[in-house]
Design a protein around this motif. Structure first.
Motif, PDB file in Angstrom:
ATOM      1  N   VAL A   3       0.867  -1.170   0.000  1.00  0.00           N
ATOM      2  CA  VAL A   3       0.000   0.000   0.000  1.00  0.00           C
ATOM      3  C   VAL A   3       0.903   1.220   0.000  1.00  0.00           C
ATOM      4  O   VAL A   3       1.805   1.333   0.816  1.00  0.00           O
ATOM      5  N   VAL A   4       0.671   2.128  -0.943  1.00  0.00           N
ATOM      6  CA  VAL A   4       1.512   3.297  -1.114  1.00  0.00           C
ATOM      7  C   VAL A   4       0.674   4.547  -0.864  1.00  0.00           C
ATOM      8  O   VAL A   4      -0.427   4.667  -1.374  1.00  0.00           O
ATOM      9  N   LEU A   5       1.196   5.461  -0.091  1.00  0.00           N
ATOM     10  CA  LEU A   5       0.507   6.706   0.223  1.00  0.00           C
ATOM     11  C   LEU A   5       1.225   7.858  -0.462  1.00  0.00           C
ATOM     12  O   LEU A   5       2.438   7.951  -0.411  1.00  0.00           O
ATOM     13  N   ASP A   6       0.482   8.727  -1.108  1.00  0.00           N
ATOM     14  CA  ASP A   6       1.065   9.876  -1.783  1.00  0.00           C
ATOM     15  C   ASP A   6       0.075  11.023  -1.721  1.00  0.00           C
ATOM     16  O   ASP A   6      -1.106  10.828  -1.952  1.00  0.00           O
ATOM     17  N   ARG A   7       0.539  12.230  -1.416  1.00  0.00           N
ATOM     18  CA  ARG A   7      -0.348  13.381  -1.301  1.00  0.00           C
ATOM     19  C   ARG A   7      -0.336  14.283  -2.523  1.00  0.00           C
ATOM     20  O   ARG A   7      -1.117  15.200  -2.610  1.00  0.00           O
ATOM     21  N   ARG A   8       0.556  14.056  -3.472  1.00  0.00           N
ATOM     22  CA  ARG A   8       0.629  14.899  -4.662  1.00  0.00           C
ATOM     23  C   ARG A   8      -0.548  14.629  -5.586  1.00  0.00           C
ATOM     24  O   ARG A   8      -0.998  13.496  -5.692  1.00  0.00           O
ATOM     25  N   PRO A   9      -1.040  15.664  -6.298  1.00  0.00           N
ATOM     26  CA  PRO A   9      -2.130  15.422  -7.252  1.00  0.00           C
ATOM     27  C   PRO A   9      -1.631  14.590  -8.428  1.00  0.00           C
ATOM     28  O   PRO A   9      -0.633  14.926  -9.051  1.00  0.00           O
ATOM     29  N   VAL A  10      -2.301  13.507  -8.698  1.00  0.00           N
ATOM     30  CA  VAL A  10      -1.920  12.603  -9.783  1.00  0.00           C
ATOM     31  C   VAL A  10      -3.185  12.059 -10.435  1.00  0.00           C
ATOM     32  O   VAL A  10      -4.279  12.221  -9.933  1.00  0.00           O
ATOM     33  N   ALA A  11      -3.010  11.378 -11.560  1.00  0.00           N
ATOM     34  CA  ALA A  11      -4.108  10.643 -12.182  1.00  0.00           C
ATOM     35  C   ALA A  11      -4.179   9.296 -11.471  1.00  0.00           C
ATOM     36  O   ALA A  11      -3.323   8.443 -11.655  1.00  0.00           O
ATOM     37  N   TRP A  12      -5.169   9.119 -10.627  1.00  0.00           N
ATOM     38  CA  TRP A  12      -5.281   7.909  -9.820  1.00  0.00           C
ATOM     39  C   TRP A  12      -5.756   6.730 -10.656  1.00  0.00           C
ATOM     40  O   TRP A  12      -6.535   6.904 -11.585  1.00  0.00           O
ATOM     41  N   PRO A  13      -5.337   5.516 -10.312  1.00  0.00           N
ATOM     42  CA  PRO A  13      -5.891   4.327 -10.967  1.00  0.00           C
ATOM     43  C   PRO A  13      -7.364   4.165 -10.567  1.00  0.00           C
ATOM     44  O   PRO A  13      -7.834   4.827  -9.655  1.00  0.00           O
ATOM     45  N   PHE A  46      -3.959  -2.501  -9.602  1.00  0.00           N
ATOM     46  CA  PHE A  46      -3.630  -1.147  -9.151  1.00  0.00           C
ATOM     47  C   PHE A  46      -4.945  -0.450  -8.831  1.00  0.00           C
ATOM     48  O   PHE A  46      -5.751  -0.214  -9.733  1.00  0.00           O
ATOM     49  N   VAL A  47      -5.144  -0.118  -7.566  1.00  0.00           N
ATOM     50  CA  VAL A  47      -6.438   0.403  -7.121  1.00  0.00           C
ATOM     51  C   VAL A  47      -6.233   1.659  -6.286  1.00  0.00           C
ATOM     52  O   VAL A  47      -5.411   1.681  -5.370  1.00  0.00           O
ATOM     53  N   HIS A  48      -7.010   2.684  -6.573  1.00  0.00           N
ATOM     54  CA  HIS A  48      -7.019   3.896  -5.745  1.00  0.00           C
ATOM     55  C   HIS A  48      -8.250   3.851  -4.850  1.00  0.00           C
ATOM     56  O   HIS A  48      -9.343   3.484  -5.281  1.00  0.00           O
ATOM     57  N   PHE A  49      -8.059   4.185  -3.582  1.00  0.00           N
ATOM     58  CA  PHE A  49      -9.192   4.305  -2.670  1.00  0.00           C
ATOM     59  C   PHE A  49      -8.824   5.314  -1.603  1.00  0.00           C
ATOM     60  O   PHE A  49      -7.664   5.687  -1.459  1.00  0.00           O
ATOM     61  N   LYS A  50      -9.825   5.778  -0.895  1.00  0.00           N
ATOM     62  CA  LYS A  50      -9.574   6.727   0.187  1.00  0.00           C
ATOM     63  C   LYS A  50      -9.926   6.079   1.512  1.00  0.00           C
ATOM     64  O   LYS A  50     -10.924   5.378   1.624  1.00  0.00           O
ATOM     65  N   LEU A  51      -9.079   6.300   2.496  1.00  0.00           N
ATOM     66  CA  LEU A  51      -9.373   5.941   3.881  1.00  0.00           C
ATOM     67  C   LEU A  51      -9.481   7.260   4.624  1.00  0.00           C
ATOM     68  O   LEU A  51      -8.469   7.964   4.774  1.00  0.00           O
ATOM     69  N   ALA A  52     -10.685   7.600   5.013  1.00  0.00           N
ATOM     70  CA  ALA A  52     -10.981   8.907   5.595  1.00  0.00           C
ATOM     71  C   ALA A  52     -10.598   9.966   4.562  1.00  0.00           C
ATOM     72  O   ALA A  52     -11.175   9.994   3.487  1.00  0.00           O
ATOM     73  N   THR A  53      -9.597  10.785   4.831  1.00  0.00           N
ATOM     74  CA  THR A  53      -9.212  11.838   3.896  1.00  0.00           C
ATOM     75  C   THR A  53      -7.912  11.524   3.154  1.00  0.00           C
ATOM     76  O   THR A  53      -7.418  12.356   2.413  1.00  0.00           O
ATOM     77  N   ARG A  54      -7.361  10.343   3.332  1.00  0.00           N
ATOM     78  CA  ARG A  54      -6.084   9.975   2.704  1.00  0.00           C
ATOM     79  C   ARG A  54      -6.295   9.150   1.443  1.00  0.00           C
ATOM     80  O   ARG A  54      -7.069   8.203   1.441  1.00  0.00           O
ATOM     81  N   HIS A  55      -5.571   9.515   0.403  1.00  0.00           N
ATOM     82  CA  HIS A  55      -5.584   8.736  -0.835  1.00  0.00           C
ATOM     83  C   HIS A  55      -4.598   7.578  -0.682  1.00  0.00           C
ATOM     84  O   HIS A  55      -3.463   7.771  -0.253  1.00  0.00           O
ATOM     85  N   VAL A  57      -3.080   3.878  -2.665  1.00  0.00           N
ATOM     86  CA  VAL A  57      -2.984   3.085  -3.885  1.00  0.00           C
ATOM     87  C   VAL A  57      -2.549   1.685  -3.484  1.00  0.00           C
ATOM     88  O   VAL A  57      -1.504   1.505  -2.852  1.00  0.00           O
ATOM     89  N   LEU A  58      -3.363   0.714  -3.824  1.00  0.00           N
ATOM     90  CA  LEU A  58      -3.053  -0.688  -3.579  1.00  0.00           C
ATOM     91  C   LEU A  58      -2.354  -1.234  -4.812  1.00  0.00           C
ATOM     92  O   LEU A  58      -2.873  -1.121  -5.924  1.00  0.00           O
ATOM     93  N   VAL A  59      -1.171  -1.787  -4.624  1.00  0.00           N
ATOM     94  CA  VAL A  59      -0.425  -2.427  -5.714  1.00  0.00           C
ATOM     95  C   VAL A  59      -0.410  -3.917  -5.400  1.00  0.00           C
ATOM     96  O   VAL A  59       0.119  -4.334  -4.375  1.00  0.00           O
ATOM     97  N   ASN A  60      -1.003  -4.711  -6.285  1.00  0.00           N
ATOM     98  CA  ASN A  60      -1.143  -6.137  -6.019  1.00  0.00           C
ATOM     99  C   ASN A  60      -0.529  -6.990  -7.126  1.00  0.00           C
ATOM    100  O   ASN A  60      -0.876  -8.141  -7.285  1.00  0.00           O
ATOM    101  N   ASP A  61       0.388  -6.420  -7.891  1.00  0.00           N
ATOM    102  CA  ASP A  61       1.093  -7.140  -8.949  1.00  0.00           C
ATOM    103  C   ASP A  61       2.522  -7.403  -8.478  1.00  0.00           C
ATOM    104  O   ASP A  61       3.256  -6.459  -8.188  1.00  0.00           O
ATOM    105  N   PRO A  62       2.935  -8.678  -8.371  1.00  0.00           N
ATOM    106  CA  PRO A  62       4.273  -8.991  -7.845  1.00  0.00           C
ATOM    107  C   PRO A  62       5.416  -8.295  -8.580  1.00  0.00           C
ATOM    108  O   PRO A  62       6.360  -7.811  -7.948  1.00  0.00           O
ATOM    109  N   ALA A  63       5.353  -8.211  -9.900  1.00  0.00           N
ATOM    110  CA  ALA A  63       6.429  -7.551 -10.652  1.00  0.00           C
ATOM    111  C   ALA A  63       6.475  -6.060 -10.336  1.00  0.00           C
ATOM    112  O   ALA A  63       7.560  -5.479 -10.190  1.00  0.00           O
ATOM    113  N   ALA A  64       5.321  -5.443 -10.208  1.00  0.00           N
ATOM    114  CA  ALA A  64       5.277  -4.010  -9.885  1.00  0.00           C
ATOM    115  C   ALA A  64       5.760  -3.758  -8.459  1.00  0.00           C
ATOM    116  O   ALA A  64       6.472  -2.779  -8.207  1.00  0.00           O
ATOM    117  N   ILE A  65       5.405  -4.634  -7.544  1.00  0.00           N
ATOM    118  CA  ILE A  65       5.866  -4.481  -6.156  1.00  0.00           C
ATOM    119  C   ILE A  65       7.383  -4.585  -6.105  1.00  0.00           C
ATOM    120  O   ILE A  65       8.050  -3.792  -5.448  1.00  0.00           O
TER     121      ILE A  65
END
Length: 75
Positions: A3-13, A46-55, A57-65
């Motif tokens: 699980v990766v946390l990032d606060r910069r504006p990006v194009a989310w998956p 690759f999934v974007h979701f919010k927990l409360a106010t935090r964006h 990104v779930l990465v679930n591909d072994p090669a990408a991890i």
């Protein structure tokens, strides 16, 4: 799984859309593994979701991890 946390504006998956900022938090607390597996099943490796106010990104591909944690670990 990583699980990766990032606060910069990006194009989310893709990910679940909710009306309440705390809807995902409730599902997360009820069953962490079921929540994560449901995200992967419904939205892919690759999934974007919010927990409360935090964006999040779930990465679930072994090669990408591996690429994130080993190849690009200095970024």
């Amino acid at each position: 799984m990583a699980v990766v946390l990032d606060r910069r504006p990006v194009a989310w998956p893709p990910g679940p859309r909710t009306r309440s900022p705390f809807a995902n938090m409730s599902a997360f607390r009820r069953g962490f593994l079921e929540f994560i597996e449901g995200l992967r099943r419904d939205h892919g490796d690759f999934v974007h979701f919010k927990l409360a106010t935090r964006h999040m990104v779930l990465v679930n591909d072994p090669a990408a991890i591996r690429d994130i944690l080993v190849t690009n670990n200095k970024n």
